[in-house]
Design an enzyme around this catalytic site. Structure first.
Site, PDB file in Angstrom:
ATOM      1  N   HIS A 106      55.657  35.487  48.864  1.00 49.91           N
ATOM      2  CA  HIS A 106      54.740  36.344  48.935  1.00 49.91           C
ATOM      3  C   HIS A 106      54.556  36.686  47.771  1.00 49.91           C
ATOM      4  O   HIS A 106      55.097  38.206  47.809  1.00 49.91           O
ATOM      5  CB  HIS A 106      54.520  37.583  50.656  1.00 49.91           C
ATOM      6  N   ARG A 119      46.547  37.414  41.863  1.00 48.84           N
ATOM      7  CA  ARG A 119      46.379  39.270  42.474  1.00 48.84           C
ATOM      8  C   ARG A 119      45.410  39.518  43.579  1.00 48.84           C
ATOM      9  O   ARG A 119      44.088  38.975  43.181  1.00 48.84           O
ATOM     10  CB  ARG A 119      46.018  40.215  41.381  1.00 48.84           C
ATOM     11  N   SER A 152      44.018  42.045  45.391  1.00 52.23           N
ATOM     12  CA  SER A 152      42.654  42.788  45.518  1.00 52.23           C
ATOM     13  C   SER A 152      41.847  42.723  44.355  1.00 52.23           C
ATOM     14  O   SER A 152      40.980  43.714  44.603  1.00 52.23           O
ATOM     15  CB  SER A 152      43.561  44.295  45.039  1.00 52.23           C
ATOM     16  N   HIS A 197      44.870  36.704  53.817  1.00 53.08           N
ATOM     17  CA  HIS A 197      44.558  37.895  53.080  1.00 53.08           C
ATOM     18  C   HIS A 197      43.420  38.417  52.636  1.00 53.08           C
ATOM     19  O   HIS A 197      43.103  37.959  51.878  1.00 53.08           O
ATOM     20  CB  HIS A 197      45.728  38.305  51.912  1.00 53.08           C
ATOM     21  N   TYR A 254      44.551  46.511  54.250  1.00 49.49           N
ATOM     22  CA  TYR A 254      45.458  45.732  54.245  1.00 49.49           C
ATOM     23  C   TYR A 254      45.838  44.831  55.585  1.00 49.49           C
ATOM     24  O   TYR A 254      46.448  43.979  56.506  1.00 49.49           O
ATOM     25  CB  TYR A 254      46.521  45.564  53.114  1.00 49.49           C
ATOM     26  N   GLU A 296      56.411  41.023  48.682  1.00 46.79           N
ATOM     27  CA  GLU A 296      54.691  40.627  47.711  1.00 46.79           C
ATOM     28  C   GLU A 296      55.018  41.685  46.572  1.00 46.79           C
ATOM     29  O   GLU A 296      54.487  42.378  45.746  1.00 46.79           O
ATOM     30  CB  GLU A 296      53.995  42.259  48.775  1.00 46.79           C
TER      31      GLU A 296
END
Lengths: 340, 340
Positions: free
Chosen positions: A6, A70, A72, A177, A193, A283
């Site tokens: 991740h 990315r 977001s 995700h 999330y 992450e």
């Protein structure tokens, strides 16, 4: 070998955001030109990867990161299909170049050009392109492209089946995700999330998706949201709802990463969830970048927590690489070809 | 003494649901009459409490339950203010009768007649009525009256302040508790409840509500949703967002119950969260009613998990009663008057 399942390209060169800004400006004012693809040199890519993800991975002793754009910034709430297609292509191409420049360190996972409730044909095509042309090993699937308004049907709905069919055909998994929250009630990193992880697991628990797609595989990130902490609750609800045993219904197909940023959380995860369902992930460089004042270490240095957990050597190898190679067989194939 | 801070009247006599059905039928067809209040005898109340909540509490060795109407039936998504007012009054009156019939076993917490984005005056009035006339000790506050569409502003928004002012005036806390999910994506018990807990905590983390209302108190149920499991993530996000220390920003005012239905979850909760912030709760008879095949015990028999946790006698007393008496001072006053 240690595989981090991740990672996101959160440090991409500014030209990527400038491209996105031009896209959004054109949506506001269609008289503007279609933006040209961002001009980013190999050196710029190296300069954004080497001192960031690559340096940190080396410091922590991890070898290869399964890497995607990315999360977001996927921005699936921008409900223009052509914009979504171009944005996903640009982002994925950039990740593809990272994997070409650092083939030993990164494997690609793609962003899909999803638009809430629009047909998934463009996502199917982009997945196919990324896997067959760029050598990617999986995709990120957003269960809520609206951005925290939750307007899409559950993941068990046939709306999603065209994508699942392609995933099965290519033998690639999806990480579930979401992207940024557009809802003032739900903070992106601290609520949306985690909520999405929990929501997705519960959707799967209430359906029989893997009866229909026995080889379909999902990685639920952030340690499975609230699920392992509430494992007794989920088992109890499954009983109440007359669901088949969770082990056979879900746990051949659903996996959790280790993006849980303190020792007690990782300990619980590894105590409650079968070790065969847990994939090392950090992450990094992601949502939580600071140093834990209690430990003096980075919150997201999840390898330390796993090292400190009570695992046998064989279990540790499963979490750090074996499970990832099983869930991402296209990565396994590449590694085997390299004699790894 | 052992106080269960989280119980609902999930076993109410059928006349209550018949009343609700008549309410909803009238909304669909305004020609129908306003339904009469449900006729429920004291014996019917006894017959629905004694063999259920009271029997189970006795078997488990708990003494008093902080008791509210059935959460999933609050139905705040029915966006008619007059209907909401009448429904809350009927539900609260019934809980009030339970506390009158079994004064040693139940203390009342009220449902509020919330309607998404409507003024809170009716909720303020109902809270005042329940506390001053029925002797209730707190309320349930729904941060998402829309029913999983999340259309309300965060709990830190001034929209909510009239209710907080009344809570402070009366010195009563609120449990942050949503009702049924109207969103097919979010299962009520397995996703929406937990997501709401996480979302509410994150809303509070991003604001300074308790700077403005230093004595306002919230109980976040279901063990705080995903928060304790991801405590490192929340601390890390707080750092990233330049928030003050969580301990001073929130933890004088925010409490978690113990509705976490397995030993590892309770162990993590008590390891991560200061024992002064944890209130014993079981949600019995609630979301999870079955027996855990691994232990042979009810999933929601959370007293067993706490008994098995590594707490000193003093810590255990805090979790089982001391914290509840501090958070619910009106209950403490009643107990003191009884010499308890």
């Amino acid at each position: 070998m240690i595989i981090d399942c991740h990672g996101h390209y959160t440090t991409a060169p500014p030209a990527l955001q400038a491209y996105r800004d031009a896209q959004l400006a054109r949506l506001a004012d269609p008289a503007r030109p279609v933006p040209a693809d961002p001009a980013i040199s190999d050196d710029e890519i190296r300069q954004t990867i080497e001192p960031n993800q690559l340096r940190i991975a080396r410091e922590r002793g991890t070898d290869l990161t399964i890497f995607s754009p990315r999360a977001s910034h996927m921005g699936h709430h921008i409900a223009d299909p052509a914009t979504a297609v171009a944005w996903a292509r640009v982002c994925n191409d950039l990740v593809g170049r990272v994997t070409t420049l650092f083939p030993g360190n990164f494997a690609g996972v793609c962003q899909l050009p999803q638009v809430a409730n629009a047909p998934l044909a463009a996502s199917v095509a982009e997945l196919d392109r990324c896997v067959t042309e760029l050598g990617f090993v999986g995709c990120n699937l957003n269960p809520d492209p609206s951005g925290a308004w939750w307007t899409s049907p559950p993941l068990t709905d046939e709306y999603w089946f065209p994508l699942y069919e392609k995933m099965v055909e290519l033998d690639v998994p999806a990480m579930i995700h979401v992207s940024t929250s557009c809802n003032p009630a739900a903070h992106t990193l601290g609520a949306h999330y985690l909520n999405a992880d929990t929501t997705a697991f519960m959707q799967l628990l209430m359906g029989d998706l893997f009866g229909r797609f026995p080889t379909l595989r999902f990685v639920i990130p952030h340690g499975g949201g609230a699920v392992p902490y509430h494992w007794g609750r989920f088992l109890g609800i499954a009983t109440r709802e007359n669901r088949p045993p969770v082990e056979t219904l879900l746990m051949n197909n659903v996996f959790f990463d280790t993006c849980v940023y303190h020792q007690p959380g990782i300990d619980l995860l590894l105590q409650v969830i079968d070790v065969g369902n847990v994939l090392f992930g950090s992450e990094m460089v992601g949502a939580v970048r600071g140093i834990d004042p209690e430990t003096g270490r980075y919150f997201d240095d999840t390898k330390r927590y796993i090292d400190a957990a009570e695992l046998t050597e064989a279990e540790s190898a499963q979490v750090f690489s074996g499970n990832a190679r099983r869930v991402y067989p296209r990565l396994d194939k590449v590694l085997r070809e390299r004699g790894l």
